[in-house]
Every structure is written in C-alpha cells, then in structure tokens.
Design a protein around this motif. Structure first.
Motif, PDB file in Angstrom:
ATOM      1  N   ASP A 240       0.723  -1.250  -0.163  1.00  0.00           N
ATOM      2  CA  ASP A 240      -0.073  -0.093   0.030  1.00  0.00           C
ATOM      3  C   ASP A 240       0.774   1.317  -0.006  1.00  0.00           C
ATOM      4  O   ASP A 240       2.072   1.180  -0.060  1.00  0.00           O
ATOM      5  N   ALA A 241       0.254   2.493   0.152  1.00  0.00           N
ATOM      6  CA  ALA A 241       1.022   3.747  -0.030  1.00  0.00           C
ATOM      7  C   ALA A 241       2.193   3.931   1.078  1.00  0.00           C
ATOM      8  O   ALA A 241       3.162   4.400   1.009  1.00  0.00           O
ATOM      9  N   ASP A 242       1.681   3.299   2.242  1.00  0.00           N
ATOM     10  CA  ASP A 242       2.488   3.571   3.471  1.00  0.00           C
ATOM     11  C   ASP A 242       3.773   2.649   3.288  1.00  0.00           C
ATOM     12  O   ASP A 242       5.137   2.966   3.556  1.00  0.00           O
ATOM     13  N   ASP A 243       3.457   1.225   2.954  1.00  0.00           N
ATOM     14  CA  ASP A 243       4.568   0.488   2.492  1.00  0.00           C
ATOM     15  C   ASP A 243       5.459   1.070   1.082  1.00  0.00           C
ATOM     16  O   ASP A 243       6.754   0.687   1.193  1.00  0.00           O
ATOM     17  N   ARG A 244       4.935   1.746   0.315  1.00  0.00           N
ATOM     18  CA  ARG A 244       5.562   2.401  -0.490  1.00  0.00           C
ATOM     19  C   ARG A 244       6.540   3.342  -0.246  1.00  0.00           C
ATOM     20  O   ARG A 244       7.692   3.527  -0.606  1.00  0.00           O
TER      21      ARG A 244
ATOM     22  N   GLY B  80       8.839  -8.386   0.221  1.00  0.00           N
ATOM     23  CA  GLY B  80       7.745  -7.686   0.189  1.00  0.00           C
ATOM     24  C   GLY B  80       7.746  -6.875   1.486  1.00  0.00           C
ATOM     25  O   GLY B  80       7.993  -7.193   2.556  1.00  0.00           O
ATOM     26  N   VAL B  81       7.037  -5.614   1.366  1.00  0.00           N
ATOM     27  CA  VAL B  81       6.775  -4.841   2.388  1.00  0.00           C
ATOM     28  C   VAL B  81       5.253  -4.840   2.567  1.00  0.00           C
ATOM     29  O   VAL B  81       4.360  -4.442   1.510  1.00  0.00           O
ATOM     30  N   VAL B  82       4.540  -5.394   3.361  1.00  0.00           N
ATOM     31  CA  VAL B  82       3.168  -5.791   3.283  1.00  0.00           C
ATOM     32  C   VAL B  82       2.433  -5.093   4.484  1.00  0.00           C
ATOM     33  O   VAL B  82       2.696  -5.844   5.683  1.00  0.00           O
TER      34      VAL B  82
ATOM     35  N   GLY C  24       3.314  -2.738   6.632  1.00  0.00           N
ATOM     36  CA  GLY C  24       4.256  -2.449   7.561  1.00  0.00           C
ATOM     37  C   GLY C  24       5.372  -3.659   7.944  1.00  0.00           C
ATOM     38  O   GLY C  24       6.389  -3.332   8.513  1.00  0.00           O
ATOM     39  N   GLY C  25       4.829  -4.664   7.633  1.00  0.00           N
ATOM     40  CA  GLY C  25       5.792  -5.864   7.928  1.00  0.00           C
ATOM     41  C   GLY C  25       6.373  -6.339   6.597  1.00  0.00           C
ATOM     42  O   GLY C  25       6.150  -5.848   5.466  1.00  0.00           O
ATOM     43  N   SER C  26       7.360  -7.252   6.824  1.00  0.00           N
ATOM     44  CA  SER C  26       8.272  -7.766   5.516  1.00  0.00           C
ATOM     45  C   SER C  26       8.419  -9.103   5.500  1.00  0.00           C
ATOM     46  O   SER C  26       8.336  -9.764   6.577  1.00  0.00           O
ATOM     47  N   MET C  27       8.596  -9.499   4.375  1.00  0.00           N
ATOM     48  CA  MET C  27       8.451 -10.972   4.010  1.00  0.00           C
ATOM     49  C   MET C  27       9.208 -11.111   2.913  1.00  0.00           C
ATOM     50  O   MET C  27       9.729 -10.074   2.062  1.00  0.00           O
ATOM     51  N   TYR C  28       9.385 -12.279   2.436  1.00  0.00           N
ATOM     52  CA  TYR C  28      10.002 -12.778   0.993  1.00  0.00           C
ATOM     53  C   TYR C  28       9.660 -14.049   0.383  1.00  0.00           C
ATOM     54  O   TYR C  28       8.980 -14.767   1.082  1.00  0.00           O
ATOM     55  N   LEU C  29       9.717 -13.949  -0.815  1.00  0.00           N
ATOM     56  CA  LEU C  29       9.378 -15.201  -1.576  1.00  0.00           C
ATOM     57  C   LEU C  29      10.645 -15.622  -2.457  1.00  0.00           C
ATOM     58  O   LEU C  29      11.346 -14.549  -3.219  1.00  0.00           O
TER      59      LEU C  29
ATOM     60  N   LEU D 264       1.255 -16.904   4.474  1.00  0.00           N
ATOM     61  CA  LEU D 264       0.595 -17.248   3.332  1.00  0.00           C
ATOM     62  C   LEU D 264      -0.545 -15.974   2.916  1.00  0.00           C
ATOM     63  O   LEU D 264      -0.611 -15.646   1.824  1.00  0.00           O
ATOM     64  N   ARG D 265      -0.910 -15.438   4.078  1.00  0.00           N
ATOM     65  CA  ARG D 265      -1.897 -14.149   3.759  1.00  0.00           C
ATOM     66  C   ARG D 265      -0.909 -12.983   3.019  1.00  0.00           C
ATOM     67  O   ARG D 265      -1.377 -12.498   2.052  1.00  0.00           O
ATOM     68  N   ASP D 266       0.358 -12.582   3.809  1.00  0.00           N
ATOM     69  CA  ASP D 266       1.114 -11.486   3.148  1.00  0.00           C
ATOM     70  C   ASP D 266       1.574 -11.955   1.699  1.00  0.00           C
ATOM     71  O   ASP D 266       1.570 -11.080   0.772  1.00  0.00           O
ATOM     72  N   ALA D 267       1.968 -13.413   1.640  1.00  0.00           N
ATOM     73  CA  ALA D 267       2.543 -13.664   0.187  1.00  0.00           C
ATOM     74  C   ALA D 267       1.390 -13.711  -0.597  1.00  0.00           C
ATOM     75  O   ALA D 267       1.660 -13.295  -2.085  1.00  0.00           O
ATOM     76  N   HIS D 268       0.121 -13.914  -0.402  1.00  0.00           N
ATOM     77  CA  HIS D 268      -1.075 -14.120  -1.412  1.00  0.00           C
ATOM     78  C   HIS D 268      -1.369 -12.627  -1.608  1.00  0.00           C
ATOM     79  O   HIS D 268      -1.879 -12.273  -2.660  1.00  0.00           O
ATOM     80  N   GLU D 269      -1.167 -11.693  -0.876  1.00  0.00           N
ATOM     81  CA  GLU D 269      -1.398 -10.208  -1.175  1.00  0.00           C
ATOM     82  C   GLU D 269      -0.445  -9.724  -2.208  1.00  0.00           C
ATOM     83  O   GLU D 269      -0.843  -9.026  -3.169  1.00  0.00           O
ATOM     84  N   LEU D 270       0.634 -10.253  -2.419  1.00  0.00           N
ATOM     85  CA  LEU D 270       1.684 -10.097  -3.338  1.00  0.00           C
ATOM     86  C   LEU D 270       1.453 -10.740  -4.615  1.00  0.00           C
ATOM     87  O   LEU D 270       1.880 -10.313  -5.670  1.00  0.00           O
ATOM     88  N   VAL D 271       1.560 -12.106  -4.373  1.00  0.00           N
ATOM     89  CA  VAL D 271       1.393 -13.254  -5.563  1.00  0.00           C
ATOM     90  C   VAL D 271       0.085 -13.901  -5.293  1.00  0.00           C
ATOM     91  O   VAL D 271       0.134 -14.976  -4.702  1.00  0.00           O
ATOM     92  N   PRO D 272      -0.939 -13.556  -5.896  1.00  0.00           N
ATOM     93  CA  PRO D 272      -2.414 -14.192  -5.480  1.00  0.00           C
ATOM     94  C   PRO D 272      -2.126 -15.654  -5.927  1.00  0.00           C
ATOM     95  O   PRO D 272      -2.795 -16.622  -5.466  1.00  0.00           O
TER      96      PRO D 272
END
Ligand code: GLY
Length: 388
Positions: free
Chosen positions: A104-108, A255-257, A259-264, A296-304
């Motif tokens: 989102d805009a904050d993550d950007r 990914g910054v999702v 406010g949190g961060s994760m990776y694939l 899975l929730r955050d990964a799905h936001e980035l890569v459905p």
C-alpha cells in the motif's frame, strides 16, 4: 574416559559457519579438523531461505555490516563454483536479482526511504512503478504500489549448499563426530578440546565455537567469553511449483506488506520458499497456525497465484542473534578459542567471508581487517564477568 583423537582444530557445530570454515581450514591451510555435531547441517542452515540480498535487506545504522555482506556477496559466485567442484555436487547458486515491492501507500513510503538510503550509500538499485514490477514478474498482484530492483542481490539453495559443504569436507579429510558436546575443555586459561556426552574427549590446539544459537549454552567457558547469542525463531514455508507453471517467479521477491516484511525465493527447480516470521520465544521450534497464516496471507497479497501451489513443508528454525545483530567472528580472550556465530539473519550470505577470514584466523592468527569490527572482544566486558 578416553581421548579419541587430537587434531589441529575441533569445530563445535556443523552449520554453514562451522562447515565452511572446516573446509577452508583443511584445504587452504592444511589443518587437520574434526567437526562435532549430532545432526550436521540440520539447524538454522537447513531452515534458511538462502537469500543473498545485502542491498535489498539494508538496515539503517548497519553500514559496517553492509561492507562485510557486500564483500561476501561479491565472493559468492567463485566460492560456489569452487565448492561444487570440490564436492562433485551442485552448490545451488543462482544469480537471479531481487525485486522489493510495496503493497500500500505506506509500504511504498518505506521502500522509497530504503531506496534513498541505498542511493546515498552508492548502492545499485532502481525504482520501479507497479507496472514495471509486473513487467518483470507477471505473477505480482496489480495492487502493488511500486518497488525497486536490485540486480546484484541473488540466492543460493541453502540445502544444496549444506550438502556440498558436507561432501567437500569429507573429501578433504575432515573428520565428523555425530555426537553432542557436553562441555568445552579449559585448563590453564586455554581451551584445548571438547568432552562429548558419552565422556570421550577430543583434544585440539584450537576450538572453533560455531554452534549457532546454542553457542552460549555449552558449559566449560569462563563467563566473559561465552558468546551472547539468543535464538530468534523464524517460521518458513516451502511450496512446489508444478513444471507446467514454471517459471512462476524468476527473481527473489521481498515484500513490505502493511508495515511487515517477508520474502518469496523461487528456485529454478520449482521450490518456492516463503518466509519468515520473527519471534523471540527461547528454543521453541513449533510451527504455529498463526505463523503459517500470516506468511500465506502476506504472500497472497503480493502473489495471488501462490494459493494454487502445493504446500510441501512448514518448518521453524532458530537464528543466532547477537546483541547488535552482527556476527561474532574471531579469536576470543581465551587462548585456543575462536568464535564464528551470531550471524542472525545473514548466516548463508556471510558464509564465504566467514570461511575465508575465520580459517585465516585459525591458520595464521591475527585478525583480518574486514572482521575487526565483529570480534568477540566487543562483548567481553568486565561487566559480564561481574554479572555472571
Ligand atoms: N535471512 C532471512 C531470514 O532470516 O529470515
């Protein structure tokens, strides 16, 4: 009690730190090495994702660590090729680049700040619009608000790396003792080996303590030289992309999702690693429903499209965190004791530099300039002596 062997070096811990130093010390310097671990290669090195991403994981205030990380990343391709040759096995290096994306805009805004910081430090990264991100990686969600491309941040398959290190060590004549260390042996202000749980003793001129988050738990050392490491739990998932869906992703995605961060991390063979949670809960390695859900929730936001993939593994590993989140490398205040631990989130990335510098310490003494800021002496204070 029987002393079963004497070698130049006994290494406590067979993760990537202990194994890579053992390999280098043996092949480059001709030292005789024994590695002690009940399950070689099955700790944090097995759980890891294998991201080699010093630029996309840059943190404020960690510039000296950045220098070490960049140098290790720079050495990786040659290190991996030499290892594969020595082991007769693939070492899993993949020069794929990384895209960091914002939801989102904050993550950007977070990623924009990171990009400005990278640019100030002269690091190579380029800002991408959402459309440009999706042109490079079509599986990214249309909702992402932008990202940055770091062409030189790569990956290695950490499990292939471990298998190659084990094979290269065996071929080099490194001896493995699949047993737990009961205590480090110290006499006359010198570490001189280890005692195993079955009572056998392994003696050596030097002991390398490389036991990850357990490095501070092994009895025998004077309190002021016990490395102050703590376990930082990370839950991590492995999915499998079927051959007909390859290439699903071609680069690492950070990914910054919200406010949190994760990776694939996509492997060439279809494995897709999704990580990682971060919790300080002692030595707990249970995978929780909440951890799997969040990833899975955050990964799905980035890569459905990930929801179509088989989930083949859930695992939790324990990162070895130090008080300043930087590794602890080099000779300790106790004669005969050298340390390679505290790598926190960067154990795989820092493997080549750990191998080169710590093997040099074991063989030649002294402290290579690159690891001077990371010596055990920064934590060996009189305070700790008094507190212990
Ligand atoms: N290096 C990635 C992690 O620790 O999760």
């Amino acid at each position: 009690m029987s002393t079963i062997t004497t070698t130049d070096v006994v290494v406590v811990g067979a993760g990537v730190a202990g194994l890579s130093v053992a390999w280098r010390a043996s092949t480059r310097y001709g030292l005789t090495v024994t590695v002690v671990d009940p399950s070689p290669g099955r700790g944090a090195s097995h759980a890891a994702a294998g991201m080699l991403t010093p630029v996309s994981e840059l943190q404020y205030g960690e510039e000296s660590l950045l220098r070490l990380s960049i140098e290790s990343a720079r050495r990786y391709a040659d290190f991996a090729a030499e290892l594969a040759d020595a082991a007769g096995l693939p070492s899993g290096y993949r020069a794929c680049g990384t895209i960091a994306v914002a939801l989102d805009a904050d993550d950007r805004a977070v990623l924009k700040d990171l990009h400005a910081h990278q640019t100030r430090l002269g690091l190579d990264s380029s800002w991408l619009t959402s459309r440009e991100c999706r042109r490079l990686e079509p599986m990214l969600a249309p909702a992402i608000t932008g990202g940055l491309h770091v062409a030189d941040d790569h990956q290695i398959d950490n499990r292939l790396l471990v298998a190659a290190l084990l094979a290269a060590c065996e071929r080099a004549g490194v001896r493995f003792v699949r047993e737990s260390v009961e205590r480090i042996l110290v006499a006359n202000d010198r570490a001189y080996g280890v005692c195993l749980v079955d009572g056998r003793e392994l003696t050596a001129d030097q002991v390398l303590l490389a036991a990850g988050c357990r490095s501070g738990l092994i009895p025998g050392l004077p309190p002021e030289v016990v490395p102050p490491v703590r376990p930082v739990k990370g839950e991590i998932l492995r999915l499998r992309v079927p051959p007909e869906m390859l290439p699903f992703l071609s680069r690492n995605i950070r990914g910054v999702v919200k406010g949190g961060s994760m990776y694939l991390v996509p492997r060439a063979d279809g494995e897709l690693v999704i990580g990682a949670t971060e919790h300080e809960l002692g030595h707990d390695t249970r995978v929780t429903a909440g951890g799997v859900y969040e990833l899975l929730r955050d990964a799905h936001e980035l890569v459905p499209g990930i929801t179509e993939l088989p989930l083949v593994e859930t695992l939790a590993g324990l990162r070895p965190g130090s008080p300043d989140n930087a590794p602890i490398l080099g000779r300790s205040a106790l004669a005969g004791l050298v340390v390679a631990t505290g790598h926190y989130r960067h154990g795989i990335l820092l493997t080549p530099i750990t191998a080169d510098t710590v093997a040099q310490v074991l063989a030649e003494g002294g402290t290579p300039e690159l690891i001077r800021p990371f010596g055990p002496d920064r934590f060996e204070t009189a305070d700790r002596k008094v507190m212990a």
